[in-house]
Design an enzyme around this catalytic site. Structure first.
Site: not given
Ligand code: UDX
Length: 423
Positions: A262-264, A266-267
């Site tokens: 859910s991070c790489f 998205k960021d």
């Protein structure tokens, strides 16, 4: 200190439990009543190593969950930990940040004592200053001067979040003024780590740049791996030699089927979107995403070369979660791979130690098996897509297949006849 935390997702819940573990009095404000009830019964709605123990030790003592903001003014510090999911154009959805800020402002309208509002959610640089501060100050009127603002990014890995909270490489504190940062440092009393004091926007950018760099290391390794495979050399040998340079270090150089979570994704997408809005072409970051989007196709190309047309072929897929030690399938690289297999008429038999249920909500049309052996029985080929340590023990189970065509996307197998996605 008395801390109020808004958002009981994996960052908010882990932060609340860890701060209670540090001795603070913590109130966790969460809109989902079922989550609130579970937390107040010391039942964690998510799996994180060490979290259940913290909840059992502190719920009902110095940790309480609630759906209400009414007692927020009694806390000294409020921490915003709500989600910032990607919008279709890749930019971050800040609606939950805005509503949390407004509700905090209303709750602080009559508070006379100094209060710090901190943002822990991952937000585009400029958000704390241009969205959170105005939304809070709009409702605090005369007391606006009694509220300090902080941006304190999280660097928690799923599955290791409690560890990463209690033993961080660094603590980043961006603040609107020195007093806000000084007050906020007390939250981390008892944690031994370097503290970086900086401005609000720089703190937000440290988070994005950290994740974007880690994602870049992975895509770099995958690009080198794709070249190495063509040359018949082992990218893991190459990157172990590269990683011994102290300026590079060995971490996050594991080539494979790419990064999910859910991070790489998205960021990096949010950073690309931010740069483009400033008319800056984020060429490198676009390439990081481009390599990652294309990597799953590499494993399908190898499969086609090995077994030919996939129509009506049974393909075992071992591993669905975006990484081991979680049931989270968000942006998992297994999703594009399975979609491509199904699109080519293959019969997919999937197994994951934890993520069968999560993936069945996204891809209901495939078969979910209760064990690797079940998935492998009569399979024409097998793809390994998640680095679950239990897969390293598989060898005789592959004899259950019609043919031992084994393609490893995560360098986790020990059997000698597996072919690597890029090794
Ligand atoms: C990441 C960051 O590590 C963390 O600091 C940040 O706060 C949140 O995002 P997380 O997304 O939980 O944490 O997972 P991580 O362990 O970083 O792995 C991300 C993805 O990269 C996974 O799909 C993993 O399989 C992949 N990966 C990781 C590689 O492909 N190669 C590697 O060498 C490391």
């Amino acid at each position: 200190m008395r801390v109020s935390i808004i958002g009981g997702g994996y960052v908010g819940l882990v932060s609340a439990a860890c701060m209670a573990g540090l001795g603070h009095s913590v109130m966790l404000i969460e809109i989902d009543e079922n989550k609130v009830e579970a937390i107040n019964s010391a039942k964690s709605p998510i799996y994180e190593k060490g979290l259940a123990e913290l909840l059992s030790a502190h719920v009902g003592r110095n940790l309480l969950a609630t759906t209400s903001y009414e007692n927020l003014a009694r806390s000294d510090v409020s921490l915003i930990c709500v989600g910032t999911p990607p919008l279709p154009d890749g930019s971050a959805d800040l609606s939950m940040i805005e509503s949390a800020s407004t509700l905090i402002g209303k709750a602080l309208a009559n508070k006379e004592k100094y209060h710090v509002v901190a943002v822990k959610s991952t937000v585009p640089p400029g958000t704390t200053q241009n969205l959170v501060m105005p939304a809070v100050q709009k409702h605090t009127g005369k007391n606006a001067g009694k509220i300090g603002f902080v941006m304190n990014p999280e660097f928690l890995r799923e599955g290791l979040a409690v560890h990463d909270f209690m033993k961080p490489d660094r603590i980043v504190i961006g603040s609107s003024d020195v007093r806000a940062g000084d007050v906020f440092e007390s939250v981390y009393q008892g944690i031994d780590a370097p503290i970086i004091r900086t401005g609000l926007i720089a703190a937000e950018m440290i988070k994005y740049a950290s994740n974007a760099f880690l994602a870049t290391k992975i895509s770099f390794s995958n690009e080198i791996g794709n070249v190495c495979k063509k040359m018949g050399i082992d990218v893991y040998e190459v990157m172990s030699g590269v990683g011994l340079d102290h300026r590079i270090n060995p971490h996050f150089l594991n080539a494979g089927v790419g990064f999910g979570g859910s991070c790489f994704p998205k960021d990096v997408s949010a950073l690309i979107s931010l740069a483009e809005k400033m008319d800056i072409a984020p060429v490198l970051l676009r390439s990081v995403m481009d390599v990652n989007e294309k990597q799953p196709q590499k494993i399908v190309e190898i499969l086609l070369r090995r077994v030919g047309d996939l129509k009506a072929k049974r393909i075992a897929v071992l591993g669905l979660a975006f990484k081991n030690d979680t049931d989270d399938v968000r942006e998992s690289r297994a999703i594009p791979v399975i979609k491509e297999l199904v699109g080519r008429g293959a019969l997919v038999a999937a197994y994951d130690p934890k993520a069968n249920a999560s993936m069945s909500a996204i891809l209901p049309e495939i078969e979910y098996c209760g064990s690797a052996s079940h998935a492998l029985t009569n399979a024409d080929a097998c793809l390994v897509l998640t680095e679950w340590p239990e897969f390293a023990d598989l060898d005789k189970e592959f004899d259950l297949m019609r043919s031992r065509v084994i393609i490893d996307g995560r360098r986790v197998l020990s059997c000698r006849d597996a072919e690597g996605i890029c090794w």
